[in-house]
Write an enzyme that holds these catalytic residues in place. Structure first.
Site, PDB file in Angstrom:
ATOM      1  N   ASN A 213       0.847  -1.196   0.000  1.00 60.81           N
ATOM      2  CA  ASN A 213       0.000   0.000   0.000  1.00 60.81           C
ATOM      3  C   ASN A 213       0.879   1.242   0.000  1.00 60.81           C
ATOM      4  O   ASN A 213       2.109   1.147  -0.001  1.00 60.81           O
ATOM      5  CB  ASN A 213      -0.967  -0.015   1.189  1.00 60.81           C
ATOM      6  N   ASP A 311      -4.216  -9.591  13.267  1.00 58.24           N
ATOM      7  CA  ASP A 311      -4.279  -8.182  13.676  1.00 58.24           C
ATOM      8  C   ASP A 311      -3.276  -7.990  14.812  1.00 58.24           C
ATOM      9  O   ASP A 311      -3.498  -8.432  15.946  1.00 58.24           O
ATOM     10  CB  ASP A 311      -5.696  -7.807  14.114  1.00 58.24           C
ATOM     11  N   LYS A 346     -13.193   2.255  16.298  1.00 60.07           N
ATOM     12  CA  LYS A 346     -11.978   1.426  16.213  1.00 60.07           C
ATOM     13  C   LYS A 346     -11.287   1.314  17.562  1.00 60.07           C
ATOM     14  O   LYS A 346     -10.750   0.267  17.926  1.00 60.07           O
ATOM     15  CB  LYS A 346     -11.021   2.010  15.167  1.00 60.07           C
TER      16      LYS A 346
HETATM   17  O1  C5P Z   1      -8.309  -2.386  11.365  1.00 56.38           O
HETATM   18  P1  C5P Z   1      -7.399  -1.329  10.845  1.00 56.38           P
HETATM   19  O2  C5P Z   1      -6.380  -1.850   9.871  1.00 56.38           O
HETATM   20  O3  C5P Z   1      -8.092  -0.124  10.297  1.00 56.38           O
HETATM   21  O4  C5P Z   1      -6.617  -0.820  12.143  1.00 56.38           O
HETATM   22  C1  C5P Z   1      -5.577   0.072  12.093  1.00 56.38           C
HETATM   23  C2  C5P Z   1      -4.707  -0.077  13.305  1.00 56.38           C
HETATM   24  O5  C5P Z   1      -4.471  -1.453  13.597  1.00 56.38           O
HETATM   25  C3  C5P Z   1      -3.356   0.512  13.104  1.00 56.38           C
HETATM   26  O6  C5P Z   1      -2.863   0.895  14.381  1.00 56.38           O
HETATM   27  C4  C5P Z   1      -2.550  -0.654  12.540  1.00 56.38           C
HETATM   28  O7  C5P Z   1      -1.164  -0.509  12.746  1.00 56.38           O
HETATM   29  C5  C5P Z   1      -3.122  -1.802  13.322  1.00 56.38           C
HETATM   30  N1  C5P Z   1      -3.157  -3.091  12.595  1.00 56.38           N
HETATM   31  C6  C5P Z   1      -2.342  -4.129  12.983  1.00 56.38           C
HETATM   32  N2  C5P Z   1      -2.407  -5.337  12.339  1.00 56.38           N
HETATM   33  C7  C5P Z   1      -3.251  -5.518  11.324  1.00 56.38           C
HETATM   34  C8  C5P Z   1      -4.086  -4.473  10.907  1.00 56.38           C
HETATM   35  C9  C5P Z   1      -4.013  -3.262  11.561  1.00 56.38           C
HETATM   36  O8  C5P Z   1      -1.543  -3.956  13.914  1.00 56.38           O
HETATM   37  N3  C5P Z   1      -3.304  -6.699  10.702  1.00 56.38           N
END
Ligand code: C5P
Length: 402
Positions: A213, A311, A346
């Protein structure tokens, strides 16, 4: 937060080829908002003219303790009383030996000896040939100067003017500037260990293709720098970006979300703060081909299927240490609209005490950003500013909450 703005510095030059870097340093200090009074030893004048330093600092240079410009003829007292710090760059081996013994036979050494110890920092940036640097006499002097409260900066490593290669080069102007900014930054995170994730991840489809990305990593790198300047020990788990590692920060380079997860898990038990700033890919290809997938001319496209990545933030936030408050977790949300609603949701979903929202399309790759800090009490806006300034503010906010 530019900690050098409004500071008054005496920039001392002793003899050495690194005087050319002192010119750049002077320029950078003035640009950062400091006023700079240059003082040069006689040896320094063999390498750099006072005219150049005057032009860069906007002040006439002092080279002698007998300078008649001072009405009381006490340049060493007057100049050192005005200063927030004396920065000797370059500091030659001879000049450091002189400092060590409290000798004072020229204006610069006289001024260093006469400085008020409580209010005027003395910072020296050594510069010399590698053998001179490695000599036990120099190393002894460095150790004793540090014991005496002098801040002796590190030396750089690499090609030297004499044609040899090794330790002893003076740090680059930008590096010294960084160290000076750190000296004036309040140590709000002293004794804390901070772990930051930054940048994108890259999920391989085959050995030459993948999914990634547009995250540049700049925000996360700025946070790592800010945490280090605030006195923390900092580990930075960075996806594939070519940004320089902030000074004093330990960088662990990773590619995929899986590698990022492993690197985070290897550290997280010993950290006090976890800032998840990385733009982690939500999905990865279910399989990654061992060899490049070839176009066979039939018009057929490869079938790609995906599996969800772990995550990282949610996993860490659910750990016993995070739940008990021993580990403070900060998440980020890159949204395109309805920032407050999405960031609030979130924060609850990830179970973190602080979530930082930003508008993805208007920040990816940029040097500036605007943040929305959401915690249990509500939301605070940090208006558009450079990512470094925002990172400094965010670190101050985190320190306040610990
Ligand atoms: O769910 P989303 O991707 O929008 O969440 C963003 C937050 O979660 C950011 O702090 C990102 O670094 C973290 N994140 C993570 N591992 C993932 C997806 C997101 O640590 N697989």
């Amino acid at each position: 937060m530019n900690t050098l703005a409004g500071k008054h510095l005496v920039l001392g030059l002793s003899g050495g080829i690194a005087c050319y870097k002192a010119a750049e340093l002077c320029r950078a200090l003035v640009k950062a908002g400091a006023s700079v009074q240059v003082v040069m030893t006689e040896a320094a004048e063999h390498f750099m003219t006072a005219v150049t330093m005057q032009a860069l600092s906007g002040r006439t240079v002092y080279t002698s303790q007998w300078d008649a410009r001072e009405a009381n003829n006490m340049a060493h007292i007057n100049l050192s009383r005005e200063a927030d710090a004396i920065v000797v760059a370059p500091a030659s081996a001879d000049f450091m030996a002189k400092l060590l013994h409290g000798r004072a036979d020229d204006l610069l050494s006289l001024m260093c000896l006469a400085r008020p110890l409580d209010s005027v920092l003395l910072i020296v940036a050594p510069a010399m040939n590698r053998e001179m640097w490695a000599n036990p006499a120099t190393q002894r002097n460095v150790a004793q100067l540090r014991a005496d409260g002098v801040h002796v900066l590190d030396v750089g490593q690499g090609d030297q003017a004499c044609g040899e290669t090794g330790d002893g080069r003076m740090l680059e102007a930008e590096e010294i500037l960084d160290d000076l900014q750190a000296f004036f930054t309040p140590k709000t995170l002293l004794g804390k260990h901070v772990l930051v994730t930054a940048g994108p991840t890259y999920e391989a489809i085959d050995p030459v293709r993948g999914i990634t990305n547009l995250s540049s990593g700049k925000m996360g790198f700025a946070i790592a720098r800010a945490a280090h300047q605030a006195g923390a020990q900092v580990s930075l788990v960075a996806g594939p970006v070519s940004l320089p590692t902030p000074r004093g920060v330990r960088r662990i380079g990773v590619r995929s979300a899986h590698e990022m997860m492993q690197a985070v898990q290897a550290q997280v038990d010993s950290v006090d703060v976890f800032v998840a700033c990385a733009a982690v890919a939500d999905w990865r290809p279910a399989t990654s081909a061992e060899h490049k997938i070839k176009k066979d001319g039939s018009g057929q496209t490869p079938e790609l299927s995906f599996v969800e990545n772990p995550d990282i933030l949610a996993t860490v936030a659910q750990s016993a240490r995070a739940q008990s408050g021993a580990l403070f977790c900060v998440g980020f949300a890159a949204e395109s609209h309805d920032l407050l609603a999405h960031a609030t949701a979130k924060r609850a979903r990830k179970q973190v005490p602080l979530l930082v929202g930003n508008i993805g399309p208007s920040t990816f790759g940029q040097d500036d950003n605007a943040l929305l800090l959401v915690d249990a009490q509500g939301a605070t806006e940090l208006p558009r500013a450079s990512k470094q300034d925002l990172a400094d503010d965010l670190i101050a906010e985190i320190a306040r909450r610990l």
